[in-house]
Motif scaffolding. Sequence first.
Motif, PDB file in Angstrom:
ATOM      1  N   GLY A  89      94.494 -54.797  19.176  1.00  0.00           N
ATOM      2  CA  GLY A  89      94.597 -53.853  18.082  1.00  0.00           C
ATOM      3  C   GLY A  89      94.880 -54.504  16.741  1.00  0.00           C
ATOM      4  O   GLY A  89      95.843 -54.167  16.073  1.00  0.00           O
ATOM      5  N   VAL A  90      94.028 -55.453  16.365  1.00  0.00           N
ATOM      6  CA  VAL A  90      94.202 -56.113  15.072  1.00  0.00           C
ATOM      7  C   VAL A  90      93.260 -55.475  14.052  1.00  0.00           C
ATOM      8  O   VAL A  90      92.098 -55.231  14.359  1.00  0.00           O
ATOM      9  CB  VAL A  90      93.917 -57.621  15.187  1.00  0.00           C
ATOM     10  CG1 VAL A  90      93.777 -58.247  13.813  1.00  0.00           C
ATOM     11  CG2 VAL A  90      95.039 -58.297  15.951  1.00  0.00           C
ATOM     12  N   SER A  91      93.784 -55.165  12.872  1.00  0.00           N
ATOM     13  CA  SER A  91      92.944 -54.640  11.797  1.00  0.00           C
ATOM     14  C   SER A  91      93.208 -55.451  10.542  1.00  0.00           C
ATOM     15  O   SER A  91      94.354 -55.760  10.247  1.00  0.00           O
ATOM     16  CB  SER A  91      93.280 -53.181  11.509  1.00  0.00           C
ATOM     17  OG  SER A  91      93.212 -52.428  12.690  1.00  0.00           O
ATOM     18  N   PHE A  92      92.140 -55.812   9.854  1.00  0.00           N
ATOM     19  CA  PHE A  92      92.317 -56.408   8.529  1.00  0.00           C
ATOM     20  C   PHE A  92      90.981 -56.319   7.821  1.00  0.00           C
ATOM     21  O   PHE A  92      89.979 -55.905   8.414  1.00  0.00           O
ATOM     22  CB  PHE A  92      92.827 -57.850   8.613  1.00  0.00           C
ATOM     23  CG  PHE A  92      91.939 -58.784   9.391  1.00  0.00           C
ATOM     24  CD1 PHE A  92      90.836 -59.383   8.806  1.00  0.00           C
ATOM     25  CD2 PHE A  92      92.223 -59.059  10.728  1.00  0.00           C
ATOM     26  CE1 PHE A  92      90.037 -60.246   9.524  1.00  0.00           C
ATOM     27  CE2 PHE A  92      91.412 -59.923  11.451  1.00  0.00           C
ATOM     28  CZ  PHE A  92      90.323 -60.513  10.845  1.00  0.00           C
ATOM     29  N   HIS A  93      90.970 -56.668   6.580  1.00  0.00           N
ATOM     30  CA  HIS A  93      89.699 -56.658   5.860  1.00  0.00           C
ATOM     31  C   HIS A  93      89.634 -57.852   4.920  1.00  0.00           C
ATOM     32  O   HIS A  93      90.665 -58.431   4.557  1.00  0.00           O
ATOM     33  CB  HIS A  93      89.542 -55.357   5.068  1.00  0.00           C
ATOM     34  CG  HIS A  93      90.562 -55.221   3.993  1.00  0.00           C
ATOM     35  ND1 HIS A  93      90.381 -55.700   2.722  1.00  0.00           N
ATOM     36  CD2 HIS A  93      91.799 -54.686   4.013  1.00  0.00           C
ATOM     37  CE1 HIS A  93      91.448 -55.457   2.003  1.00  0.00           C
ATOM     38  NE2 HIS A  93      92.342 -54.844   2.757  1.00  0.00           N
ATOM     39  N   ILE A  94      88.430 -58.226   4.582  1.00  0.00           N
ATOM     40  CA  ILE A  94      88.232 -59.309   3.624  1.00  0.00           C
ATOM     41  C   ILE A  94      87.305 -58.785   2.541  1.00  0.00           C
ATOM     42  O   ILE A  94      86.237 -58.226   2.845  1.00  0.00           O
ATOM     43  CB  ILE A  94      87.601 -60.545   4.281  1.00  0.00           C
ATOM     44  CG1 ILE A  94      88.488 -61.047   5.417  1.00  0.00           C
ATOM     45  CG2 ILE A  94      87.396 -61.650   3.256  1.00  0.00           C
ATOM     46  CD1 ILE A  94      87.902 -62.225   6.142  1.00  0.00           C
TER      47      ILE A  94
END
Lengths: 461, 342
Positions: B28-33
């Motif tokens: 459950g990892v969320s991130f954005h670039i």
Amino acid sequence: MTRKIEAKPQGAVESRSFFQEAWIRFRRHPLARLGGGVLLVLYLGALFADFLAPYPETKSFRDLTFSPPTVIHWRDDNGRLTRPYICAVERKRNLETFKLEFVQNCSEKYVINFFVQGEPYKFLGFIPANLRLMGGDWLQNEQAYLFLWGSDDFGRDLWGRIWYGARVSLTVGIFATALALLIGVFMGSLSGFFAGKPLTLSVGLFNPAYRKFLSSSPLPNLLKTLGWLALWGGLAWLIWVTVSGFLATSRGLEAVVFGVVGIGLLLAIGYAILFPVIKIDLDTVIMRATEVLAAIPDLFLLITLSVLIPQGIPPAMRFYLVICILSFVNWGGLARVMRGQILQLREMEYAQAAQAMGASDGRVITRHILPGTFTFLIVNVTLAIPGFILAESGLSFIGLGIQDPASSWGLLLNKAQAQGITAFVDRPWMLIPGLFIFAAILCFNFMGDGLRDALDPRAKR
Amino acid sequence: MDDKRLLEVKDLKVHFFTDDGVVKAVDGVSFHIDKGETLAVVGESGSGKSVTSLAIMRLIPNPPGRIVGGEILFRGKDGQVKDLAKQDEASMRKIRGNDIAMIFQEPMTSLNPVYTVGDQIAEAIVLHQGKSKKEALELSAEMLDLVGIPEPRKRLSNYPHQMSGGMRQRVMIAMALSCNPSLLIADEPTTALDVTIQAQILELMYKLQEEIGMSILFITHNLGVVAEMADRVVVMYAGRAVEEADVTPTFKRPKHPYTMGLLNSVPRLDLAAEHQQRLEAIPGNVPNPLRLPSGCAFHPRCKYFQAGRCDTDIPLLQDTGGGHMVRCVRWAEIQAEQGVTA
């Protein structure tokens, strides 16, 4: 003393590739050099066999069977050195010992000429030529006979036949190794690369996964489905035909058993078409196949397969079939070691890096993994060739490989023992082909040893 | 997806199905670039940072690993947004190397020893841009020049073993950038290099990013590197993101005890001698991924552990203001406590 210093720009070192380095190391290995040199002579001899041999391959002199090596005279009647000449020879039975003896009659001297026009032949099979190393008019008129290393049971010149036979014996190793290498490398790389990664062979039509599978790329996967259906259908048909055949000819308990087995198999196929996902682990399939192959004794398998070669086919055809048999029996070992190598190399970071660059599986195998096994393969191949040469000699020796009138070293050696133990005492020249086998094997091993030292990247000498 | 977003990872789950049980390497990892941004993913070994990067490339070894959930939305060069988690192998191959490139940790082993570096750089160009071998080699020389290798044309015919570690990493960067990717994943690119070379390579990457305008996903456990390179940081622990924020707040005022622990374990040269403290190590080890502790996975090692709160439920990732996300139930109390002691 002044030394001229050439300013080389920094970083621009002359690069010597790995194989150049290896070549330098190889040349420093004395036994390998010897092996390589002798092999070069043997291969050149095989190439120029027509030139070396005074007679064509199958030329026979029926009344001169098992003639000993022709005596070559260097001195004339007065004991002075002269051009080499030979005398006519007559075969007579010694009435005291009842043995056949060859008596020289030196009333006329037949001078051996070099680089003469002889019996015409085709160099490399298509260039017409008639230059031969030794000969003279007397040779073509059959006034005297030149058997440098004696003659065989049909009165054929052994010296010539050894060189003709070298063509078979020396190339059989290379061709058989090449074929075994091809099969072994192919199987080994598939097995190693896909070890632990089973491939999906077919997805049942009613399995939910099938819809997903079909939607990922519709047309190719539809074609794939049709392919499986054809395959499964074919299998079902075969089983049906077999079982119904059995049923027609059997009754009672037998019929019940066959019927049940047949229906069971057909149901299983039906189930496979409809529901489960069938995965195939190429690694398991290929490795188990090599194990089965390895479990059958080599010689037994060789002999069994050789017996299957039909009699009366042309010698060239026979040669190729022998090659196929030899490589079929031996690809397993190569595949196993290849698998190990590939398994090791596929975990290297550069293989993963290639994948991360967007290379396909095939590309990763052929361009990034296989080249890493080349040094290993070269050594392996050099050490495998003598095995094939021996195997061919063995087959021909027991009369199952190359057959008369073609020639090979094993076949020639067979003649030595054809008439019992007397060969070793009365006709020692018939053992010369054995020496050639011995020398070739030894040289290949020397060379393989040198290559191994040269190509081993850890070798620091 | 927002226009300036390049990559958005939502609730990514990567599980490994081993004989001993299911390893939830990323859970459950969320991130954005964003475009042109550098995101650093930090964490100890085994925290799931490399698996996250491999999942974006879809290079998780399967079996045993599988992406079991989540989305990886990526804006391709053509402007279309694709979910990488659902692409098939063929279209992934087109993306790898062309849209997303990767630099590996070991420059010593990630170049193929049997080809010249020119061949290796050219391969990607030929593969993705359909150029001829000659044009590709020409471009490779330019790339080598770009990454600061002297006499690039001569170097093309060198084999990897003729180069030093730093040079090879430069070659790897040249290779990765040869197709002008919009995202560069750098998986601990400087770990295997010595410190002076590290600085050179980082500077080079920084400079190239300015020039080319690509985004970088920087995977590392080196906090010094993060401070220097990244715009934003995601701190991972045991397969989950525990803190996400811009680089300055994270370093100035970390809010998760794990991040604090990481920062305290780094020697600091910027403090005067009288303010220097003994380095603090985080006690204990990374938990066994097969048997993660209940609740917050960090609680057995945490200074601020409170029984009954930390070990019951997995804490949620909370926004503490200004996009600073923390996964800790006690973050506010800890902040207050620290405010008192400071």
